[in-house]
Design a protein around this motif. Sequence first.
Motif, PDB file in Angstrom:
ATOM      1  N   SER A   4     -41.661 -14.437 106.748  1.00 55.61           N
ATOM      2  CA  SER A   4     -40.783 -15.574 106.435  1.00 55.61           C
ATOM      3  C   SER A   4     -41.484 -16.552 105.502  1.00 55.61           C
ATOM      4  O   SER A   4     -42.719 -16.579 105.396  1.00 55.61           O
ATOM      5  N   ASN A   5     -40.688 -17.353 104.838  1.00 56.59           N
ATOM      6  CA  ASN A   5     -41.236 -18.422 104.006  1.00 56.59           C
ATOM      7  C   ASN A   5     -40.191 -19.512 103.807  1.00 56.59           C
ATOM      8  O   ASN A   5     -39.012 -19.334 104.113  1.00 56.59           O
ATOM      9  N   LYS A   6     -40.640 -20.632 103.317  1.00 54.75           N
ATOM     10  CA  LYS A   6     -39.761 -21.779 103.042  1.00 54.75           C
ATOM     11  C   LYS A   6     -40.323 -22.472 101.814  1.00 54.75           C
ATOM     12  O   LYS A   6     -41.520 -22.762 101.745  1.00 54.75           O
ATOM     13  N   GLY A   7     -39.466 -22.713 100.820  1.00 55.64           N
ATOM     14  CA  GLY A   7     -39.911 -23.370  99.600  1.00 55.64           C
ATOM     15  C   GLY A   7     -38.925 -24.421  99.130  1.00 55.64           C
ATOM     16  O   GLY A   7     -37.718 -24.296  99.343  1.00 55.64           O
ATOM     17  N   HIS A   8     -39.463 -25.443  98.483  1.00 53.71           N
ATOM     18  CA  HIS A   8     -38.608 -26.498  97.932  1.00 53.71           C
ATOM     19  C   HIS A   8     -38.073 -26.055  96.580  1.00 53.71           C
ATOM     20  O   HIS A   8     -38.818 -25.929  95.617  1.00 53.71           O
ATOM     21  N   TRP A   9     -36.751 -25.819  96.534  1.00 49.31           N
ATOM     22  CA  TRP A   9     -36.103 -25.469  95.275  1.00 49.31           C
ATOM     23  C   TRP A   9     -35.870 -26.736  94.450  1.00 49.31           C
ATOM     24  O   TRP A   9     -35.489 -27.784  94.986  1.00 49.31           O
ATOM     25  N   THR A  10     -36.062 -26.615  93.160  1.00 46.63           N
ATOM     26  CA  THR A  10     -35.786 -27.740  92.265  1.00 46.63           C
ATOM     27  C   THR A  10     -34.333 -28.183  92.370  1.00 46.63           C
ATOM     28  O   THR A  10     -34.022 -29.367  92.278  1.00 46.63           O
TER      29      THR A  10
END
Length: 591
Positions: free
Chosen positions: A125-131
Motif C-alpha cells: 500500500s501507499n499514500k501520496g499527495h496529488w497536486t
Amino acid sequence: MIKNEINPFTLEIIKDSLMAIGDEMFYALSRTSMSPIIYEVLDYATGLTDARGQLLTQGNGVTSFIGMLSTMVQEILKKYDNGAALKPGDIIIMNDPYKGGGSHLSDVGLCMPIFYEGELVAFSSNKGHWTEVGGKDPGSFTSDSTDIYQEGLQFPAIKLFNEGIVNDSVVEMIEANVRFPDLSIGDLWAQVAALKTGEKRFLEICNKHGKEQILYAIDHLLDQGEKVAKAELKKLPKGTFTAEDYIDDDGFGNGPFKIKVKVTITDDEFIVDYRGSQPQVKGPVNCSYYALMAGVRTLFLAVTNPTQNINDGVFRPLKLITDRKSILSAERPAPVSINFEGRLCGADLIWKALANDLPNRLVAGHFLSICSITLTGNHPDTKEPFLIVEPSVGGWGAGENLDGNSAQFCVGPGETYNVPVEVAEKRFGVLIDEYCLHTDGQGSGEYTGGFGVIRAYRVLSDNQTVTSMFGRHKFAPWSIDGGQEGSPNKVVIRKKDGTVLGPYGLKARIPLDKDDVVKLITGTGGGYGNPLHRKPEKVKEDVINGYITIRDAKEKYGIIIDENLNEIIGFTKERIHLTPTNSPEYKSRIG
C-alpha cells in the motif's frame, strides 16, 4: 514445527527484509512520480501490512502518515468481505478521510492484495499527495471550503485494477476532473509501480523462507513491537496529564476554538482523551478520527521510543477517545481540506501536557503548522498554467541543554523537503527573492527557540493567485520553565506599488500581478528557562551572528554589549540579582 524451528537470526533477516521492501517501494515511487510535491518534497508514504491490515513496515517521508496505511487496508477488508472479494492483481484506490483514508482528499491511497499459493498473505500500500484531485480551487485544498464536496474527487475504496486489468473508466474520470492530468495520472502510475515492487519482493521472501516462516515472523514482530512499547511505558511518569490550547480560526473569521486533552499513563496503557474539545466547525481545519490517530501515534512514538521500528504492535497500548463530530474527530460532510491544523494541534496538546515531565524527550512548542500555500497562474514564457503546492520550514522549541532547531519542517511533514529554488524558478512563474532565517528575537530563554524562515516569491505574470494556509498565526509557540513564547506564522503581500497587505493566516485566492511579492514568514520556537540564565558568551555569539540585537541582549538577557567592539561590557541589575554569588560569572561582574 515452524515455531520450534525458526531461529532468532532468521527472524532478524525477515524483519530487515520487510523493512527493505518498504524502503524500495518508497524509492520506486519517488523516482517515477511526476509531481515535485512527491519527488522533491516526499509528501507520501509506502508500506506493507499483513492480511489483517496490521502495519508491518513503512518507508515514510511524512510523519503524519504513520498508521494511515493500516486503517486504509482495514477499511478495504471491511468493504470487500474481509478479503474474500479480492483477487490477485486487484488494486484499490481510496482517499475517503472519514473511512480510514485519514487526512484529506489530496492524499490518495492505493492498495494491492498479495496472494501466495492462492492465500491472501499481505497488502502492498501507499499514500501520496496529488497536486490535483479537482474541487473548487487549484491544488484541491483551500482555506474556505465548507463541505467535503468542494474539495475534490472522492474514491470510496473502488477497484482501479480488477485481476490485473486497469479500469479505464476510473482513469478517464480522473483525467476529466483534475486541472493537471499529466501530474495526477503520472503519480497514479508511480504508485502502481511501487505497489508491484512491494508485491514482487514480498513473494520473493516467501519463496526464500517459506510462507509459514514469514507469517510466523510477522506475528512475532507485531508481538515484539507491543512488548517493546510496554517496556518503554514502564519508564514513563505515571498519572494523568492535561493541557489546553486553541486552533486560531476556520478561514471564515470564526474562532479561536478551544481544544483539550487528558493523557493517562499506566504500565500497560497510554490513554489520550480529547472529550470536551470544540465541535466540528464550518471551515476546513477539522480533522477526522483517523487523521487525529496518525498525529497521536507520532507523539506516542516520541515519548516512548522514537528510534524503534514501526509496526502496529507498537501501538497496541495506545487508546484514543474523542467526542463524535468534534473538530478533532469530524464526520461527513465536514470540510477537512487543511485537516493538518486540527491533527497537529491535537498532537501538540499531548506534547504540551508531557513536556515538563519528559524534558529528555520533548522540547518547547514549535511553529506547528504545515504553513502551506498554493500559488497558481500562467508561466510568463510558456503561457501554460502552473501550480506551486509547498509546505514551509520554521522554528522548533528549545529544550533541556538544547537550543531549538532552525528551519525544520513541523512534526507533521517529518523528513520532507522544500522544492529547491532552482526547480521552483524553472518550473513555475516566480523568482525567489529571498530565503533566509527569520531572526525576530522571540523565543528567548536560557536555551533559545529555533528560528523560522522568510521565503519570498516574486510573481512574474499578471492574474496569479495565492492561498495562504498558515496556522498558529494568532497563538505563539509555548515555552517551558520561564522561557519566552515564540512568534506566530504569517503571510505578507508586498504589491509592486509598495502597498503591504496582511498579515494573513488563512486566506483564499489573494489576487497577484507581475512584480508583487509574497512573503512567507514562519515563527520562532518557544524558549526554555529564564533568559537571564543564558551564558554570556552564548548571548555574545547570538549578537555577532545577527540572531538577536544588542538591545535584545540587554533587555532580555541582561548582557550589555559594546556596539562597536561586540564585547561584553556589563550586566543589568536584573541579571546580577539572579546570579548565584559563588559563580564565576558573579565574581567577574563584581570585579
